[in-house]
Scaffold this motif. Sequence first.
Motif, mmCIF file in Angstrom:
data_model
loop_
_atom_site.group_PDB
_atom_site.id
_atom_site.type_symbol
_atom_site.label_atom_id
_atom_site.label_comp_id
_atom_site.label_asym_id
_atom_site.label_seq_id
_atom_site.Cartn_x
_atom_site.Cartn_y
_atom_site.Cartn_z
ATOM 1 N N ALA A 69 -2.828 6.652 0.299
ATOM 2 C CA ALA A 69 -3.306 5.343 0.755
ATOM 3 C C ALA A 69 -2.650 5.014 2.090
ATOM 4 O O ALA A 69 -1.433 5.188 2.244
ATOM 5 C CB ALA A 69 -2.976 4.266 -0.282
ATOM 6 N N PHE B 98 2.340 1.688 -3.461
ATOM 7 C CA PHE B 98 1.295 2.122 -4.389
ATOM 8 C C PHE B 98 0.999 3.607 -4.201
ATOM 9 O O PHE B 98 0.870 4.363 -5.172
ATOM 10 C CB PHE B 98 0.028 1.293 -4.153
ATOM 11 N N ALA C 99 -8.055 3.134 -8.621
ATOM 12 C CA ALA C 99 -7.076 2.755 -7.605
ATOM 13 C C ALA C 99 -7.633 1.676 -6.680
ATOM 14 O O ALA C 99 -6.911 0.740 -6.283
ATOM 15 C CB ALA C 99 -6.669 3.989 -6.801
ATOM 16 N N TYR C 100 -8.900 1.793 -6.355
ATOM 17 C CA TYR C 100 -9.561 0.798 -5.503
ATOM 18 C C TYR C 100 -9.479 -0.587 -6.152
ATOM 19 O O TYR C 100 -9.108 -1.579 -5.498
ATOM 20 C CB TYR C 100 -11.012 1.223 -5.296
ATOM 21 N N GLU D 115 -7.426 -1.579 -8.576
ATOM 22 C CA GLU D 115 -6.029 -1.991 -8.732
ATOM 23 C C GLU D 115 -5.478 -2.558 -7.428
ATOM 24 O O GLU D 115 -4.825 -3.619 -7.419
ATOM 25 C CB GLU D 115 -5.173 -0.805 -9.188
ATOM 26 N N LEU D 116 -5.739 -1.864 -6.321
ATOM 27 C CA LEU D 116 -5.246 -2.336 -5.035
ATOM 28 C C LEU D 116 -5.905 -3.647 -4.621
ATOM 29 O O LEU D 116 -5.252 -4.527 -4.042
ATOM 30 C CB LEU D 116 -5.479 -1.268 -3.956
ATOM 31 N N ARG D 117 -7.177 -3.775 -4.923
ATOM 32 C CA ARG D 117 -7.859 -5.026 -4.571
ATOM 33 C C ARG D 117 -7.241 -6.206 -5.334
ATOM 34 O O ARG D 117 -6.998 -7.278 -4.747
ATOM 35 C CB ARG D 117 -9.350 -4.926 -4.874
ATOM 36 N N LEU E 140 -7.828 -0.203 5.388
ATOM 37 C CA LEU E 140 -7.229 0.494 4.251
ATOM 38 C C LEU E 140 -8.040 1.757 4.022
ATOM 39 O O LEU E 140 -9.270 1.705 3.918
ATOM 40 C CB LEU E 140 -7.257 -0.375 2.993
ATOM 41 N N VAL F 9 0.837 -1.207 0.000
ATOM 42 C CA VAL F 9 0.000 0.000 0.000
ATOM 43 C C VAL F 9 0.868 1.252 0.000
ATOM 44 O O VAL F 9 0.596 2.215 -0.731
ATOM 45 C CB VAL F 9 -0.952 0.000 1.217
ATOM 46 N N LEU G 165 -8.252 4.959 1.448
ATOM 47 C CA LEU G 165 -7.830 5.393 0.119
ATOM 48 C C LEU G 165 -8.561 6.682 -0.217
ATOM 49 O O LEU G 165 -9.791 6.749 -0.104
ATOM 50 C CB LEU G 165 -8.172 4.303 -0.892
ATOM 51 N N THR H 88 -3.868 -7.052 -3.889
ATOM 52 C CA THR H 88 -4.004 -7.665 -2.568
ATOM 53 C C THR H 88 -4.469 -9.112 -2.676
ATOM 54 O O THR H 88 -3.974 -9.999 -1.961
ATOM 55 C CB THR H 88 -4.993 -6.850 -1.717
#
Length: 402
Positions: A253, A243, A289-290, A292-294, A276, A240, A278, A297
């Motif tokens: 983030a 990112f 971004a949400y 992509e991060l999911r 998290l 995180v 964001l 992860t």
Amino acid sequence: MRRIEELAAISEDTEGVTRTFGTPAFLAGSALVRSWMENSGLETRLDNIGNVRGRLVSHNPNAKTFVLASHIDTVVNAGKYDGPLGVLLGLDMLEQLIAQQVELPFHIELIAFSDEEGVRFHTTYLGSKVVAGSFDPGLLAKQDDNGLTLADAISMMGGHLGHLAADAIPAPNWLGYFEVHIEQGPVLWERQIPVALVTAIAGQQRIELTWCGMAGHAGTVPMGMRRDALAGVAEFVLLVEEFGRKHQHELVATVGKLDVRHAASNVIPGEVVCSLDLRSADAARLQVAYEELRALTEALAARRGLELHWHLIQYTPPVACDAGMNTLLAQAIADSGHEVVALVSGAGHDAVPISAVAPATMLFVRCFEGISHNPLERVELADLAATLPVTDRFLSLLIASH
């Protein structure tokens, strides 16, 4: 400043300031603020969600209502100014109008919102959502760390669950909304400017992640055979951070909360819950971004053999402040002899839910090194003194325009 110090002395603990929604310290703080409002000549009441409300009534009974507000709840181990500054500065503004016997073309209501930070029930904007008419009754079942529901807490405070909707100001009755708040960032401090115009408030998504591995004996399970939930979360925290740094011009983030279940020094962690946060002022970028991060992860969890539960707790879209109100506020800043600096707020504010029903504007006040949510949070007396003419000028311009 004396009032700020007196309110800050009311806390759940002795380190910093802690006044979370519905606690004895919060109720004592609310009672103090209400007494100041009453002594200043305002019509006061405590509504059913615990907002302290003081009203200065126009000679025109059919006039709309302009709201001055901020919050008086805090995070844990907070500073003195986040929230209370806006409430007490609003009270000062109304005291000036009363002393000058100004004839108001609209009603003015000063509100000390009960729960902006959302610490106790992991929600935000409880007080302002009730006033905006957007409170979700489904939240009443949410529990605090002791298993007490929000419904129980409201009842223990003397509120009536069936009357929450009646505490809203109907959308047609709103004239506008003005909130003064510390910047909670370093821009004004570095530029040595006391105030700034807020143009927008960043949207945010809060996620709760539960990581499940396999608990085991720390001395007997070989390193290569472990499914360590905490080790997976440790990698996630760094993911995180990386990112956020990669996209730092578009978003921020943060992992701010970590709960190792059944923690012991000689046990391999089998379950960990973390948060998290964001944020971005760009709604489209926030959503991308949400996702992509999911994806990153979920790939991390699969590689480590961990089960992952991803739960979106809150989504708040970015909000633009009202252009008309901002024009008046910019004029007030300029008329007071200051450069008009425009900033986007990365922090959430009660202006977010209110903006759905009313034209909203915000003024930032410089704070020491941009520090907030920390006992070191501070506003210099000179900056507060520079703010007062701006707020008084804004209110006089608003009155003159109606």
